[in-house]
Design a protein around this motif. Structure first.
Motif, PDB file in Angstrom:
ATOM      1  N   ARG A   1       9.329   3.710   2.126  1.00  0.00           N
ATOM      2  CA  ARG A   1       9.290   4.910   2.962  1.00  0.00           C
ATOM      3  C   ARG A   1       9.931   6.098   2.262  1.00  0.00           C
ATOM      4  NH1 ARG A   1      11.419   0.790   7.476  1.00  0.00           N
ATOM      5  NH2 ARG A   1       9.391  -0.103   8.057  1.00  0.00           N
ATOM      6  N   HIS A   2      11.069   5.861   1.628  1.00  0.00           N
ATOM      7  CA  HIS A   2      11.743   6.955   0.920  1.00  0.00           C
ATOM      8  C   HIS A   2      10.894   7.470  -0.235  1.00  0.00           C
ATOM      9  CE1 HIS A   2      15.068   9.300  -0.739  1.00  0.00           C
ATOM     10  NE2 HIS A   2      14.772   8.785  -1.918  1.00  0.00           N
ATOM     11  N   SER A   3      10.316   6.538  -0.998  1.00  0.00           N
ATOM     12  CA  SER A   3       9.568   6.923  -2.198  1.00  0.00           C
ATOM     13  C   SER A   3       8.276   7.654  -1.855  1.00  0.00           C
ATOM     14  CB  SER A   3       9.246   5.680  -3.037  1.00  0.00           C
ATOM     15  OG  SER A   3      10.437   5.070  -3.487  1.00  0.00           O
ATOM     16  N   LEU A   4       7.526   7.126  -0.879  1.00  0.00           N
ATOM     17  CA  LEU A   4       6.231   7.713  -0.561  1.00  0.00           C
ATOM     18  C   LEU A   4       6.345   8.905   0.380  1.00  0.00           C
ATOM     19  CD1 LEU A   4       4.016   4.511  -0.176  1.00  0.00           C
ATOM     20  CD2 LEU A   4       4.314   5.970  -2.191  1.00  0.00           C
ATOM     21  N   ASP A   5       7.260   8.852   1.335  1.00  0.00           N
ATOM     22  CA  ASP A   5       7.343   9.906   2.342  1.00  0.00           C
ATOM     23  C   ASP A   5       8.245  11.061   1.912  1.00  0.00           C
ATOM     24  OD1 ASP A   5       5.802   8.143   3.776  1.00  0.00           O
ATOM     25  OD2 ASP A   5       7.408   7.508   5.121  1.00  0.00           O
ATOM     26  N   ILE A   6       9.327  10.764   1.211  1.00  0.00           N
ATOM     27  CA  ILE A   6      10.300  11.799   0.822  1.00  0.00           C
ATOM     28  C   ILE A   6      10.073  12.263  -0.610  1.00  0.00           C
ATOM     29  CG2 ILE A   6      12.744  12.391   0.623  1.00  0.00           C
ATOM     30  CD1 ILE A   6      11.753  11.796   3.496  1.00  0.00           C
ATOM     31  N   LEU A   7      10.030  11.315  -1.545  1.00  0.00           N
ATOM     32  CA  LEU A   7       9.875  11.684  -2.957  1.00  0.00           C
ATOM     33  C   LEU A   7       8.438  11.975  -3.338  1.00  0.00           C
ATOM     34  CD1 LEU A   7      12.292   9.115  -4.699  1.00  0.00           C
ATOM     35  CD2 LEU A   7      12.781  11.460  -3.937  1.00  0.00           C
ATOM     36  N   LYS A   8       7.490  11.564  -2.511  1.00  0.00           N
ATOM     37  CA  LYS A   8       6.059  11.760  -2.779  1.00  0.00           C
ATOM     38  C   LYS A   8       5.632  11.086  -4.089  1.00  0.00           C
ATOM     39  CE  LYS A   8       5.825  14.258   0.923  1.00  0.00           C
ATOM     40  NZ  LYS A   8       5.232  13.693   2.180  1.00  0.00           N
ATOM     41  N   ALA A   9       6.075   9.847  -4.270  1.00  0.00           N
ATOM     42  CA  ALA A   9       5.649   9.064  -5.437  1.00  0.00           C
ATOM     43  C   ALA A   9       4.140   8.878  -5.410  1.00  0.00           C
ATOM     44  CB  ALA A   9       6.344   7.704  -5.436  1.00  0.00           C
ATOM     45  N   ASP A  10       3.566   8.686  -6.590  1.00  0.00           N
ATOM     46  CA  ASP A  10       2.117   8.510  -6.700  1.00  0.00           C
ATOM     47  C   ASP A  10       1.682   7.099  -6.357  1.00  0.00           C
ATOM     48  OD1 ASP A  10       1.230  11.193  -7.879  1.00  0.00           O
ATOM     49  OD2 ASP A  10       2.868  10.601  -9.212  1.00  0.00           O
ATOM     50  N   GLY A  11       2.621   6.179  -6.298  1.00  0.00           N
ATOM     51  CA  GLY A  11       2.303   4.800  -5.974  1.00  0.00           C
ATOM     52  C   GLY A  11       3.559   3.958  -6.031  1.00  0.00           C
ATOM     53  N   ILE A  12       3.391   2.659  -5.913  1.00  0.00           N
ATOM     54  CA  ILE A  12       4.485   1.690  -5.897  1.00  0.00           C
ATOM     55  C   ILE A  12       4.232   0.643  -6.973  1.00  0.00           C
ATOM     56  CG2 ILE A  12       5.576  -0.154  -4.556  1.00  0.00           C
ATOM     57  CD1 ILE A  12       6.346   2.572  -3.498  1.00  0.00           C
ATOM     58  N   THR A  13       5.283   0.252  -7.673  1.00  0.00           N
ATOM     59  CA  THR A  13       5.201  -0.831  -8.654  1.00  0.00           C
ATOM     60  C   THR A  13       5.648  -2.149  -8.030  1.00  0.00           C
ATOM     61  OG1 THR A  13       5.640   0.653 -10.512  1.00  0.00           O
ATOM     62  CG2 THR A  13       6.026  -1.676 -10.883  1.00  0.00           C
ATOM     63  N   LEU A  14       4.835  -3.169  -8.162  1.00  0.00           N
ATOM     64  CA  LEU A  14       5.221  -4.530  -7.796  1.00  0.00           C
ATOM     65  C   LEU A  14       5.114  -5.411  -9.035  1.00  0.00           C
ATOM     66  CD1 LEU A  14       3.302  -5.122  -4.417  1.00  0.00           C
ATOM     67  CD2 LEU A  14       5.632  -4.252  -4.744  1.00  0.00           C
ATOM     68  N   PHE A  15       5.856  -6.506  -9.036  1.00  0.00           N
ATOM     69  CA  PHE A  15       5.740  -7.496 -10.097  1.00  0.00           C
ATOM     70  C   PHE A  15       4.992  -8.716  -9.571  1.00  0.00           C
ATOM     71  CE2 PHE A  15       9.764  -5.218 -11.269  1.00  0.00           C
ATOM     72  CZ  PHE A  15       9.147  -4.427 -12.230  1.00  0.00           C
ATOM     73  N   THR A  16       4.534  -9.541 -10.478  1.00  0.00           N
ATOM     74  CA  THR A  16       3.640 -10.629 -10.093  1.00  0.00           C
ATOM     75  C   THR A  16       4.318 -11.712  -9.264  1.00  0.00           C
ATOM     76  OG1 THR A  16       4.060 -11.506 -12.322  1.00  0.00           O
ATOM     77  CG2 THR A  16       1.970 -10.370 -11.959  1.00  0.00           C
ATOM     78  N   ARG A  17       5.631 -11.876  -9.425  1.00  0.00           N
ATOM     79  CA  ARG A  17       6.333 -12.988  -8.780  1.00  0.00           C
ATOM     80  C   ARG A  17       7.774 -12.578  -8.535  1.00  0.00           C
ATOM     81  NH1 ARG A  17       9.794 -16.656  -9.967  1.00  0.00           N
ATOM     82  NH2 ARG A  17      10.057 -15.764 -12.044  1.00  0.00           N
ATOM     83  N   TYR A  18       8.383 -13.180  -7.508  1.00  0.00           N
ATOM     84  CA  TYR A  18       9.774 -12.853  -7.169  1.00  0.00           C
ATOM     85  C   TYR A  18      10.559 -14.124  -6.872  1.00  0.00           C
ATOM     86  CZ  TYR A  18       8.469  -7.942  -6.906  1.00  0.00           C
ATOM     87  OH  TYR A  18       8.032  -6.678  -7.230  1.00  0.00           O
ATOM     88  N   GLY A  19      11.869 -14.065  -7.135  1.00  0.00           N
ATOM     89  CA  GLY A  19      12.759 -15.170  -6.825  1.00  0.00           C
ATOM     90  C   GLY A  19      12.714 -16.270  -7.853  1.00  0.00           C
ATOM     91  N   SER A  20      13.314 -17.390  -7.516  1.00  0.00           N
ATOM     92  CA  SER A  20      13.415 -18.523  -8.438  1.00  0.00           C
ATOM     93  C   SER A  20      12.307 -19.542  -8.221  1.00  0.00           C
ATOM     94  CB  SER A  20      14.780 -19.209  -8.265  1.00  0.00           C
ATOM     95  OG  SER A  20      14.951 -19.650  -6.914  1.00  0.00           O
ATOM     96  N   GLU A  21      11.396 -19.260  -7.291  1.00  0.00           N
ATOM     97  CA  GLU A  21      10.299 -20.173  -7.002  1.00  0.00           C
ATOM     98  C   GLU A  21       8.971 -19.474  -7.280  1.00  0.00           C
ATOM     99  OE1 GLU A  21      10.750 -21.479  -3.010  1.00  0.00           O
ATOM    100  OE2 GLU A  21      12.846 -22.072  -3.255  1.00  0.00           O
TER     101      GLU A  21
END
Length: 295
Positions: free
Chosen positions: A87-107
């Motif tokens: 919300r902060h990045s897209l609504d306030i900072l007006k980022a062009d998009g979001i970065t995600l990684f392929t996997r999270y955590g230890s599983e």
């Protein structure tokens, strides 16, 4: 226009500017590669993501026609922290998009996991551009000392998370998300038909999707060309993907300028008409990120 060019760091600033000039790149989209802010847990990850995004937004504001950024998030396991940063990045900072990684955590928690559904819902509501970059697998043992993970394991991880998004139905349930896969989609364009055919009438895959729906959803991604502009790769990707969904990418500066220029030379020498070349080099990116389109 590079849909992905450089990491967000003061150290890379001068090299980034020189690379852009020497490569005739007019617009750069900045992003943080793995492990990103999720290298820290809890409040530390939240603070690191916020700091990185504020810094990227400041760079963008200095020259908004030349720079954009895909915002960093804390670990997706920190659900509330991620939703707040989206919300902060897209609504306030007006980022062009979001970065995600392929996997999270230890599983093996890839992006189609049900735990991440609220994040996809938030992104879908905003019709967000989502850039997926690979990270390491749970098993980090190398097949060979000559094969560090980014060389072949990272493209395989992209394939794993892309197929998880498709087979779990996540890609179909959240169609407003415009999802970019790194490195030409990894090995997914090569293996998509294998997956689609094997889930039909076999116990190998658990999904309600028909083979034709699997292929349709696999083709619904966007594909960047970072480190995969070779002629045989281009032939496969152009045959598999919509020509409106292929985007130039460089992977500067982690891949090294010599390696990047080799792939760029291959791409420049690949035979295609100027209409297609212009789409791949900048028109498709402008359509995806319309604020960069000339007025």
């Amino acid at each position: 226009m590079a849909i992905r060019l450089a990491p967000i760091s003061p150290l890379g600033s001068l090299r980034r500017q020189a690379f852009m000039k020497n490569s005739s790149i007019t617009t750069t989209i900045l992003s943080i590669t793995a492990p990103g802010a999720s290298v820290l847990h809890g409040e530390g990850g939240r603070q690191l993501a916020r700091k990185a995004n504020n810094y990227a937004a400041a760079l963008r504001d200095e020259n908004p026609d030349r720079y954009g950024f895909f915002a960093a998030l804390p670990s997706l396991l920190d659900l509330e922290g991620c939703l707040d940063e989206i919300r902060h990045s897209l609504d306030i900072l007006k980022a062009d998009g979001i970065t995600l990684f392929t996997r999270y955590g230890s599983e093996n928690l890839y992006l189609g996991n049900v735990a991440f559904a609220p994040i996809w819902q938030e992104l879908n509501q905003r019709h967000a551009v989502v850039f997926i970059h690979p990270t390491h697998a749970v098993d980090t043992n190398l097949a060979s000392p000559s094969l560090p993970q980014p060389m072949i394991d990272y493209p395989h991880e992209t394939t794993r998370t892309a197929m998880d998004l498709v087979l779990s139905g996540t890609k179909r349930r959240f169609p407003n998300c415009k999802v970019i896969l790194s490195h030409g989609g990894g090995t997914m364009p090569y293996l998509a038909t294998r997956v689609a055919n094997l889930v039909k009438g076999t116990p190998m895959g658990k999904t309600t999707l028909q083979p034709s729906e699997i292929i349709e959803d696999c083709k619904s991604f966007y594909f960047d060309l970072a480190l995969c502009g070779s002629h045989h790769t281009m032939r496969l990707l152009l045959d598999f993907a919509s020509h409106d969904r292929i985007l130039y990418g460089s992977d500067f500066l982690y891949a090294g300028e010599e390696g990047i220029r080799s792939f760029s030379h291959d791409l420049d020498s690949f035979p295609m008409d100027e209409t297609l070349r212009n789409k791949i080099y900048f028109l498709n990116a402008r359509a995806l990120l319309p604020r960069f389109s000339p007025t």
